[in-house]
Design an enzyme around this catalytic site. Structure first.
Site, PDB file in Angstrom:
ATOM      1  N   CYS A   1      74.102 161.918  33.048  1.00 43.69           N
ATOM      2  CA  CYS A   1      74.061 161.256  31.747  1.00 43.69           C
ATOM      3  C   CYS A   1      73.391 159.890  31.842  1.00 43.69           C
ATOM      4  O   CYS A   1      73.122 159.374  32.923  1.00 43.69           O
ATOM      5  CB  CYS A   1      75.477 161.103  31.193  1.00 43.69           C
ATOM      6  SG  CYS A   1      76.217 162.665  30.637  1.00 43.69           S
TER       7      CYS A   1
ATOM      8  N   HIS B   1      75.875 157.453  26.718  1.00 47.97           N
ATOM      9  CA  HIS B   1      77.233 157.016  26.410  1.00 47.97           C
ATOM     10  C   HIS B   1      77.538 155.650  27.010  1.00 47.97           C
ATOM     11  O   HIS B   1      76.778 155.119  27.840  1.00 47.97           O
ATOM     12  CB  HIS B   1      78.252 158.052  26.891  1.00 47.97           C
ATOM     13  CG  HIS B   1      78.260 158.289  28.376  1.00 47.97           C
ATOM     14  ND1 HIS B   1      78.851 157.416  29.268  1.00 47.97           N
ATOM     15  CD2 HIS B   1      77.750 159.310  29.125  1.00 47.97           C
ATOM     16  CE1 HIS B   1      78.730 157.895  30.498  1.00 47.97           C
ATOM     17  NE2 HIS B   1      78.049 159.036  30.445  1.00 47.97           N
TER      18      HIS B   1
END
Length: 247
Positions: free
Chosen positions: A134, A118
């Site tokens: 992440c 992301h």
């Protein structure tokens, strides 16, 4: 007449078969490879390395899982549900795009809502070990990737000293031929340095890429620095890197 009909039907069957197998073949040639040891992400399309991006990964090695996963969802401006921050808000730590990967064992979730690639509202963290698991990218980079990466393609995450070309060959990704100019590194290199970043430097200097910063590499670096009007100290810092990759 019967023979003509049989030929016609056979042709339709063969055409349908080709149309059905084409997407699968295309998927085998598209992949994302993330190397945590250098915090970089490579995107392969049509069997070729298209671009390499700097990323941020987990604060500790086990936070960002390693293995072969699948890209299972894509969301524009995903909200940060934990803090109730809407998508598109400058405070949103997920940035402009979310590409979710299905990691088995992530508290029973495999829909791509726990681990993902992301954007970020902390661009200074890119290139470091900063996330809770992440993979962070600059917003402009994740938008580029979002627009090109298809759902259901493989996502490989590893910690390796191998080049992306070697990793792709190991994973069987396409032709594994690199597009010149897309390999880069962020660390400062000097005499005695070792590893993939040194090999990338050596390829940029058109010398043997053995991953060892020895006398030959030192000589080549000093020659390059002199040609660019830089201090010929043999240390590959920010100014020399900029000259190398803008050359």
């Amino acid at each position: 007449m019967l023979l003509k009909k049989l030929v016609f039907v056979l042709g339709i069957v063969l055409l349908s078969s080709c149309l059905m197998t084409k997407p699968a073949e295309a998927a085998e040639k598209e992949a994302i490879i993330i190397n945590k040891s250098i915090n970089q992400l490579a995107f392969y399309e049509n069997g070729k390395l298209q671009k390499v991006f700097p990323v941020a990964t987990g604060r500790t090695r086990n936070m960002t899982p390693e293995g072969k996963f699948t890209l299972v969802n894509k969301v524009k401006n995903r909200p940060w549900y934990k803090e109730g921050i809407p998508g598109g808000d400058p405070r949103n730590p997920l940035g402009a795009r979310w590409l979710g990967i299905n990691v088995p064992g992530d508290w029973g979730h495999t829909s791509g809502n726990v681990y993902g690639i992301h954007g970020t509202n902390q661009p200074s963290s890119i290139g470091t070990y900063a996330s809770s698991g992440c993979i962070r990218m600059y917003n402009e980079d994740v938008i580029w990737l979002f627009d090109r990466a298809d759902k259901n393609i493989p996502v490989y995450i590893t910690s390796s000293s191998l080049s992306f070309t070697a990793l792709a060959q190991n994973y069987g990704v396409g032709s594994a031929k690199a597009v010149a100019g897309y390999e880069f590194f962020n660390e400062t290199l000097r005499y005695g340095s070792k590893g993939n970043s040194v090999a990338i430097l050596q390829r940029k200097l058109n010398i043997t890429d053995d991953g060892m910063f020895g006398p030959q590499t030192l000589k080549a670096v000093k020659k390059f620095q002199t040609s660019k009007g830089l201090v010929a100290d043999g240390i590959v810092g920010p100014k020399t890197r900029k000259a190398l990759f803008n050359d």
